[in-house]
Write an enzyme that holds these catalytic residues in place. Sequence first.
Site, mmCIF file in Angstrom:
data_model
loop_
_atom_site.group_PDB
_atom_site.id
_atom_site.type_symbol
_atom_site.label_atom_id
_atom_site.label_comp_id
_atom_site.label_asym_id
_atom_site.label_seq_id
_atom_site.Cartn_x
_atom_site.Cartn_y
_atom_site.Cartn_z
ATOM 1 N N TYR A 1 125.107 -36.426 53.416
ATOM 2 C CA TYR A 1 126.344 -35.846 52.879
ATOM 3 C C TYR A 1 127.322 -35.406 53.967
ATOM 4 C CZ TYR A 1 123.887 -31.333 53.496
ATOM 5 O OH TYR A 1 123.202 -30.275 54.008
ATOM 6 N N GLU A 2 126.872 -35.399 55.233
ATOM 7 C CA GLU A 2 127.803 -35.117 56.330
ATOM 8 C C GLU A 2 128.513 -36.396 56.765
ATOM 9 O OE1 GLU A 2 125.889 -32.373 59.409
ATOM 10 O OE2 GLU A 2 124.209 -32.864 58.099
ATOM 11 N N ALA B 1 114.272 -27.364 52.115
ATOM 12 C CA ALA B 1 114.493 -26.497 50.965
ATOM 13 C C ALA B 1 114.728 -27.423 49.780
ATOM 14 C CB ALA B 1 115.718 -25.634 51.195
ATOM 15 N N ASN C 1 114.945 -22.522 44.510
ATOM 16 C CA ASN C 1 115.690 -22.196 43.279
ATOM 17 C C ASN C 1 115.261 -23.122 42.154
ATOM 18 O OD1 ASN C 1 117.383 -24.099 45.217
ATOM 19 N ND2 ASN C 1 117.857 -24.681 43.098
ATOM 20 N N HIS D 1 121.870 -24.864 60.032
ATOM 21 C CA HIS D 1 121.208 -25.952 60.752
ATOM 22 C C HIS D 1 121.717 -25.902 62.183
ATOM 23 C CE1 HIS D 1 119.485 -28.024 57.222
ATOM 24 N NE2 HIS D 1 120.535 -27.531 56.603
ATOM 25 N N HIS E 1 124.385 -21.896 48.059
ATOM 26 C CA HIS E 1 123.765 -22.213 49.352
ATOM 27 C C HIS E 1 123.172 -20.930 49.958
ATOM 28 C CE1 HIS E 1 123.006 -24.340 53.062
ATOM 29 N NE2 HIS E 1 123.794 -23.538 53.762
ATOM 30 N N HIS F 1 122.409 -34.866 57.658
ATOM 31 C CA HIS F 1 122.224 -35.325 56.282
ATOM 32 C C HIS F 1 123.210 -36.458 55.951
ATOM 33 C CE1 HIS F 1 121.001 -31.076 56.437
ATOM 34 N NE2 HIS F 1 120.107 -31.391 55.516
ATOM 35 N N SER G 1 116.510 -25.665 56.030
ATOM 36 C CA SER G 1 117.360 -24.477 55.937
ATOM 37 C C SER G 1 116.573 -23.181 56.042
ATOM 38 C CB SER G 1 118.073 -24.441 54.577
ATOM 39 O OG SER G 1 118.716 -25.646 54.321
ATOM 40 N N MET H 1 117.967 -32.935 49.534
ATOM 41 C CA MET H 1 118.919 -33.860 50.167
ATOM 42 C C MET H 1 118.467 -34.322 51.550
ATOM 43 S SD MET H 1 122.290 -31.651 49.133
ATOM 44 C CE MET H 1 122.346 -30.810 47.522
ATOM 45 N N SER H 2 117.152 -34.298 51.800
ATOM 46 C CA SER H 2 116.684 -34.659 53.160
ATOM 47 C C SER H 2 115.289 -35.262 53.110
ATOM 48 C CB SER H 2 116.666 -33.399 54.038
ATOM 49 O OG SER H 2 115.668 -32.507 53.604
HETATM 50 N N1 HPA Z 1 119.121 -29.434 44.576
HETATM 51 C C1 HPA Z 1 119.221 -30.227 45.656
HETATM 52 N N2 HPA Z 1 118.932 -29.820 46.882
HETATM 53 C C2 HPA Z 1 118.511 -28.564 47.035
HETATM 54 C C3 HPA Z 1 118.392 -27.676 45.957
HETATM 55 C C4 HPA Z 1 118.720 -28.139 44.654
HETATM 56 O O1 HPA Z 1 118.632 -27.414 43.631
HETATM 57 N N3 HPA Z 1 117.943 -26.490 46.456
HETATM 58 C C5 HPA Z 1 117.796 -26.661 47.795
HETATM 59 N N4 HPA Z 1 118.140 -27.909 48.150
#
Ligand code: HPA
Length: 263
Positions: free
Chosen positions: A78-79, A106, A223, A54, A235, A76, A23, A199-200
């Site tokens: 989740y898609e 990320a 974060n 993306h 996001h 991903h 990202s 998530m990747s």
């Molecule tokens: N959790 C999961 N995936 C992420 C996060 C998070 O806090 N930040 C960026 N991708």
Amino acid sequence: MTEFTLPSRLAAVRPEVGVILGSGLGGFADLLVDAVSCGFGEVEGLPSSGVPGHAGRLHFGSLGGVEVAVAQGRVHLYEGHTAREVAAMVRLFGELGVKTLLLTNAAGIVNANLKPGRWMLISDHLNLARQSPLTGGPEFVDQSDVYSLELRELLRAESLELTGTRLVEGVYAWVNGPEYETPAEVCMLRALGADAVGMSTVPEAIQGRALGMRIVGLSCLTNYGAGLSAAPLSHEEVMETGRAAAKDLFTLLESAIPAMVEI
Ligand code: HPA
């Protein structure tokens, strides 16, 4: 028999290094010299991405004299994709001759000693999504050394020399998403040994290892995980922090990628 077909205008590309960007990092492709590109949708056999940020473009070009393939965007779980589909880009890279795979993402911070806006070298991972890109084939691939120690050492040295910062290393936990974690889940992840969560990347690393590639993983710590800070996660924040940290990464990779193929 190949799994993928590039558009005919790209038939001559022979990348040595493959990069998959997370990202907010798409601008890396602009550093390539003599670049040619296509949309994921133009490659027969590749699934396409629909997540904001993306873009889903594939670039080929030269960086410091090394031929590089850059996937701007990824798909991903989740898609609704399978882990095998998620790792398709790595199999395409393999067909094109890529030997070194650089994965960026990320990630949320699980280890409260880490700082948002910094990069973490992935030293190892936890596959908590419990999916594998190798499902369907009897590939009992060794996973004791997924992320190349020699390339990690090189990146740490380059980072110190170029930016004066010590690149931290840590364990990346792969979760399904798309929702972020609860505070209890962040506590659990820490107890399991994770430093960051995302998530990747893990399915791509598993696939790359199965194909004999050397792997580097870099997480942009965008974060604090839930419960480690009072701020709710969004996001947009993840994208913004990713964009702000991108310059540091680009500086590092511009010099590290040519050095990586030398060792
Ligand atoms: N959790 C999961 N995936 C992420 C996060 C998070 O806090 N930040 C960026 N991708």
